[in-house]
Design a protein around this motif. Structure first.
Motif, PDB file in Angstrom:
ATOM      1  N   ARG A  38       0.714  -1.101   0.138  1.00  0.00           N
ATOM      2  CA  ARG A  38      -0.124   0.101   0.025  1.00  0.00           C
ATOM      3  C   ARG A  38       0.890   1.538   0.026  1.00  0.00           C
ATOM      4  NH1 ARG A  38      -4.503   0.032   4.728  1.00  0.00           N
ATOM      5  NH2 ARG A  38      -4.724   1.808   3.465  1.00  0.00           N
ATOM      6  N   ALA A  39       2.149   1.269   0.958  1.00  0.00           N
ATOM      7  CA  ALA A  39       2.873   2.308   0.736  1.00  0.00           C
ATOM      8  C   ALA A  39       3.412   2.744  -0.613  1.00  0.00           C
ATOM      9  CB  ALA A  39       4.071   2.245   1.906  1.00  0.00           C
ATOM     10  N   ARG A  40       3.704   1.515  -1.221  1.00  0.00           N
ATOM     11  CA  ARG A  40       4.640   1.959  -2.612  1.00  0.00           C
ATOM     12  C   ARG A  40       3.336   2.187  -3.509  1.00  0.00           C
ATOM     13  NH1 ARG A  40       8.054   4.342  -3.775  1.00  0.00           N
ATOM     14  NH2 ARG A  40       9.117   3.162  -2.233  1.00  0.00           N
ATOM     15  N   GLY A  47      22.456   2.620  -6.328  1.00  0.00           N
ATOM     16  CA  GLY A  47      22.212   3.754  -7.311  1.00  0.00           C
ATOM     17  C   GLY A  47      21.115   3.172  -8.228  1.00  0.00           C
ATOM     18  N   TRP A  48      21.120   1.848  -8.402  1.00  0.00           N
ATOM     19  CA  TRP A  48      20.126   1.342  -9.349  1.00  0.00           C
ATOM     20  C   TRP A  48      18.883   1.312  -8.678  1.00  0.00           C
ATOM     21  CZ3 TRP A  48      17.820  -3.245  -9.480  1.00  0.00           C
ATOM     22  CH2 TRP A  48      16.712  -3.388 -10.728  1.00  0.00           C
ATOM     23  N   LEU A  49      18.837   0.645  -7.362  1.00  0.00           N
ATOM     24  CA  LEU A  49      17.668   0.513  -6.747  1.00  0.00           C
ATOM     25  C   LEU A  49      17.058   1.604  -6.380  1.00  0.00           C
ATOM     26  CD1 LEU A  49      19.115  -2.688  -4.528  1.00  0.00           C
ATOM     27  CD2 LEU A  49      17.461  -2.706  -6.447  1.00  0.00           C
ATOM     28  N   ARG A  50      17.588   2.849  -6.209  1.00  0.00           N
ATOM     29  CA  ARG A  50      16.813   3.892  -5.725  1.00  0.00           C
ATOM     30  C   ARG A  50      16.229   4.700  -7.076  1.00  0.00           C
ATOM     31  NH1 ARG A  50      21.725   7.683  -3.415  1.00  0.00           N
ATOM     32  NH2 ARG A  50      20.035   9.218  -3.175  1.00  0.00           N
ATOM     33  N   ARG A  51      16.345   4.022  -8.294  1.00  0.00           N
ATOM     34  CA  ARG A  51      15.309   4.590  -9.268  1.00  0.00           C
ATOM     35  C   ARG A  51      13.686   4.324  -8.898  1.00  0.00           C
ATOM     36  NH1 ARG A  51      18.146   5.416 -14.114  1.00  0.00           N
ATOM     37  NH2 ARG A  51      20.298   4.962 -14.028  1.00  0.00           N
ATOM     38  N   PRO A  52      12.940   5.243  -9.155  1.00  0.00           N
ATOM     39  CA  PRO A  52      11.532   4.861  -8.840  1.00  0.00           C
ATOM     40  C   PRO A  52      11.005   3.732  -9.259  1.00  0.00           C
ATOM     41  CG  PRO A  52      11.922   7.233  -9.369  1.00  0.00           C
ATOM     42  CD  PRO A  52      13.206   6.451  -9.851  1.00  0.00           C
ATOM     43  N   VAL A  53      11.234   3.241 -10.587  1.00  0.00           N
ATOM     44  CA  VAL A  53      10.718   2.075 -11.254  1.00  0.00           C
ATOM     45  C   VAL A  53      11.208   0.749 -10.257  1.00  0.00           C
ATOM     46  CG1 VAL A  53      10.738   0.497 -13.010  1.00  0.00           C
ATOM     47  CG2 VAL A  53      10.417   3.049 -13.339  1.00  0.00           C
ATOM     48  N   ALA A  54      12.699   1.049 -10.067  1.00  0.00           N
ATOM     49  CA  ALA A  54      13.348  -0.223  -9.176  1.00  0.00           C
ATOM     50  C   ALA A  54      12.786  -0.549  -7.867  1.00  0.00           C
ATOM     51  CB  ALA A  54      14.886   0.138  -9.231  1.00  0.00           C
ATOM     52  N   ARG A  55      12.489   0.898  -7.134  1.00  0.00           N
ATOM     53  CA  ARG A  55      12.063   0.808  -5.779  1.00  0.00           C
ATOM     54  C   ARG A  55      10.739   0.352  -5.866  1.00  0.00           C
ATOM     55  NH1 ARG A  55      13.365   6.449  -2.831  1.00  0.00           N
ATOM     56  NH2 ARG A  55      12.058   5.269  -1.356  1.00  0.00           N
ATOM     57  N   ARG A  56       9.607   0.799  -6.723  1.00  0.00           N
ATOM     58  CA  ARG A  56       8.528   0.175  -6.844  1.00  0.00           C
ATOM     59  C   ARG A  56       8.421  -1.417  -6.808  1.00  0.00           C
ATOM     60  NH1 ARG A  56       7.378   5.022  -9.683  1.00  0.00           N
ATOM     61  NH2 ARG A  56       7.612   3.830 -11.769  1.00  0.00           N
ATOM     62  N   ALA A  57       9.363  -1.838  -7.967  1.00  0.00           N
ATOM     63  CA  ALA A  57       9.413  -3.352  -8.145  1.00  0.00           C
ATOM     64  C   ALA A  57       9.852  -4.204  -7.007  1.00  0.00           C
ATOM     65  CB  ALA A  57      10.259  -3.462  -9.396  1.00  0.00           C
ATOM     66  N   MET A  58      10.926  -3.365  -6.191  1.00  0.00           N
ATOM     67  CA  MET A  58      11.416  -4.140  -5.016  1.00  0.00           C
ATOM     68  C   MET A  58      10.511  -4.076  -3.881  1.00  0.00           C
ATOM     69  SD  MET A  58      14.911  -3.209  -2.880  1.00  0.00           S
ATOM     70  CE  MET A  58      14.329  -1.459  -2.704  1.00  0.00           C
ATOM     71  N   ASP A  59       9.848  -3.133  -3.601  1.00  0.00           N
ATOM     72  CA  ASP A  59       8.740  -3.123  -2.742  1.00  0.00           C
ATOM     73  C   ASP A  59       7.458  -4.180  -3.055  1.00  0.00           C
ATOM     74  OD1 ASP A  59       9.971  -1.335  -1.047  1.00  0.00           O
ATOM     75  OD2 ASP A  59       8.731   0.236  -1.059  1.00  0.00           O
ATOM     76  N   ARG A  60       7.142  -4.233  -4.118  1.00  0.00           N
ATOM     77  CA  ARG A  60       6.086  -4.981  -4.425  1.00  0.00           C
ATOM     78  C   ARG A  60       6.588  -6.514  -4.223  1.00  0.00           C
ATOM     79  NH1 ARG A  60       4.613  -1.567  -9.895  1.00  0.00           N
ATOM     80  NH2 ARG A  60       3.279   0.072  -8.987  1.00  0.00           N
ATOM     81  N   VAL A  61       7.882  -6.814  -4.913  1.00  0.00           N
ATOM     82  CA  VAL A  61       8.302  -8.198  -4.738  1.00  0.00           C
ATOM     83  C   VAL A  61       8.441  -8.382  -3.124  1.00  0.00           C
ATOM     84  CG1 VAL A  61      10.072  -9.489  -4.983  1.00  0.00           C
ATOM     85  CG2 VAL A  61       9.389  -8.308  -6.915  1.00  0.00           C
ATOM     86  N   THR A  62       8.917  -7.630  -2.226  1.00  0.00           N
ATOM     87  CA  THR A  62       9.301  -7.660  -0.846  1.00  0.00           C
ATOM     88  C   THR A  62       7.964  -8.026  -0.187  1.00  0.00           C
ATOM     89  OG1 THR A  62      11.199  -6.536  -0.938  1.00  0.00           O
ATOM     90  CG2 THR A  62      10.101  -7.065   1.117  1.00  0.00           C
ATOM     91  N   GLY A  63       6.971  -7.110  -0.539  1.00  0.00           N
ATOM     92  CA  GLY A  63       5.460  -7.229  -0.076  1.00  0.00           C
ATOM     93  C   GLY A  63       4.917  -8.542  -0.208  1.00  0.00           C
ATOM     94  N   VAL A  64       5.063  -8.905  -1.416  1.00  0.00           N
ATOM     95  CA  VAL A  64       4.365 -10.198  -1.902  1.00  0.00           C
ATOM     96  C   VAL A  64       4.912 -11.232  -1.088  1.00  0.00           C
ATOM     97  CG1 VAL A  64       3.962 -11.916  -3.760  1.00  0.00           C
ATOM     98  CG2 VAL A  64       3.589  -9.444  -4.131  1.00  0.00           C
ATOM     99  N   VAL A  65       6.384 -11.330  -0.972  1.00  0.00           N
ATOM    100  CA  VAL A  65       6.995 -12.548  -0.443  1.00  0.00           C
ATOM    101  C   VAL A  65       6.708 -12.462   1.121  1.00  0.00           C
ATOM    102  CG1 VAL A  65       9.584 -12.958   0.488  1.00  0.00           C
ATOM    103  CG2 VAL A  65       9.129 -12.429  -1.831  1.00  0.00           C
ATOM    104  N   VAL A  66       6.462 -11.324   1.779  1.00  0.00           N
ATOM    105  CA  VAL A  66       6.117 -11.174   3.039  1.00  0.00           C
ATOM    106  C   VAL A  66       4.732 -11.655   3.614  1.00  0.00           C
ATOM    107  CG1 VAL A  66       5.675  -9.740   5.254  1.00  0.00           C
ATOM    108  CG2 VAL A  66       7.840  -9.380   3.943  1.00  0.00           C
ATOM    109  N   VAL A  67       3.794 -11.168   2.688  1.00  0.00           N
ATOM    110  CA  VAL A  67       2.389 -11.831   2.733  1.00  0.00           C
ATOM    111  C   VAL A  67       2.671 -13.253   2.392  1.00  0.00           C
ATOM    112  CG1 VAL A  67       0.147 -11.879   1.465  1.00  0.00           C
ATOM    113  CG2 VAL A  67       1.517  -9.742   2.285  1.00  0.00           C
TER     114      VAL A  67
END
Length: 222
Positions: A93-95, A192-212
């Motif tokens: 939700r935050a992302r 540097g790469w992970l701070r890009r908005p697209v990468a951050r959104r993808a990382m948060d979504r993947v992590t959120g799905v993994v945690v759920v």
């Protein structure tokens, strides 16, 4: 079995467990990659504090209650599952809420990438990370059951039970800290790469799905 042999044998077993990707790995990588260094180390210390508590309680014989009491285990299992699902949904939700802001405020994305994320970390990042890591570990009854099943097998008959159990747990904690150091360094190298908005959104979504997913798995497992 001599104590030295027990330490090396236990180190091998928990070393393989530590290197296996899981919830801890996902949380550490995500928090560190976002630039929240203090919070990332808080998560690491919280996880290892939980490990130390599980090992100490097992050495004292307290966690045997988890295997003996069906009600106690079920209460802890459902509390842990609810916490993980809540935390994962919060990440998603935050992302999702930040997605529009990333696109409108950043323009071509360069301003968003250049801002130091560590300045955006909440005050008391170390403490909040520690609480998250500790709760994630303590609300997972499988960690307690693992210690109940494995730890006594590595304690020599001639050694003081409690002291030997705590010493073996210390080996697990040390390996966890060393591996976490590698994970934090890896995440920061790619920051540097992970701070890009697209990468951050993808990382948060993947992590959120993994945690759920871990929460759902804990809820439906026997």
């Amino acid at each position: 079995m001599e104590m030295t042999t027990a330490l090396w044998s236990f180190a091998l077993v928990v070393g393989l467990l530590t290197l296996t990707p899981g919830l801890d790995t996902a949380l550490i990588l995500r928090t560190s990659a976002l630039g929240h260094r203090r919070q990332a180390w808080g998560v690491v210390l919280g996880i290892q504090t939980g490990t130390l508590l599980w090992g100490t309680l097992t050495s004292a014989g307290v966690t045997v209650l988890l295997t003996a009491s069906k009600v106690g285990y079920e209460v802890l299992r459902w509390a842990g599952a609810a916490y993980l699902v809540w935390m994962g949904i919060g990440m998603l939700r935050a992302r999702a809420g930040a997605a529009g802001g990333d696109g409108t405020a950043a323009g071509d994305g360069r301003e968003q990438e250049s801002g130091p994320d560590e300045e955006k970390a909440p005050v008391g990042g170390l403490a909040s990370g520690w609480r998250r890591g500790l709760l994630t570990n303590l609300l997972n009854p499988k960690v307690g059951v693992f210690y109940v099943a494995m730890l006594p097998q590595f304690i020599p008959a001639s050694a003081p039970h409690f002291a030997a159990g705590v010493a073996l747990t210390g080996v697990h904690v040390l390996e966890g800290l060393l591996w976490s150091l590698v994970l934090v360094a890896f995440a920061r190298a790619l920051r540097g790469w992970l701070r890009r908005p697209v990468a951050r959104r993808a990382m948060d979504r993947v992590t959120g799905v993994v945690v759920v997913g871990f929460g759902v798995k804990l809820a439906v497992s026997d």
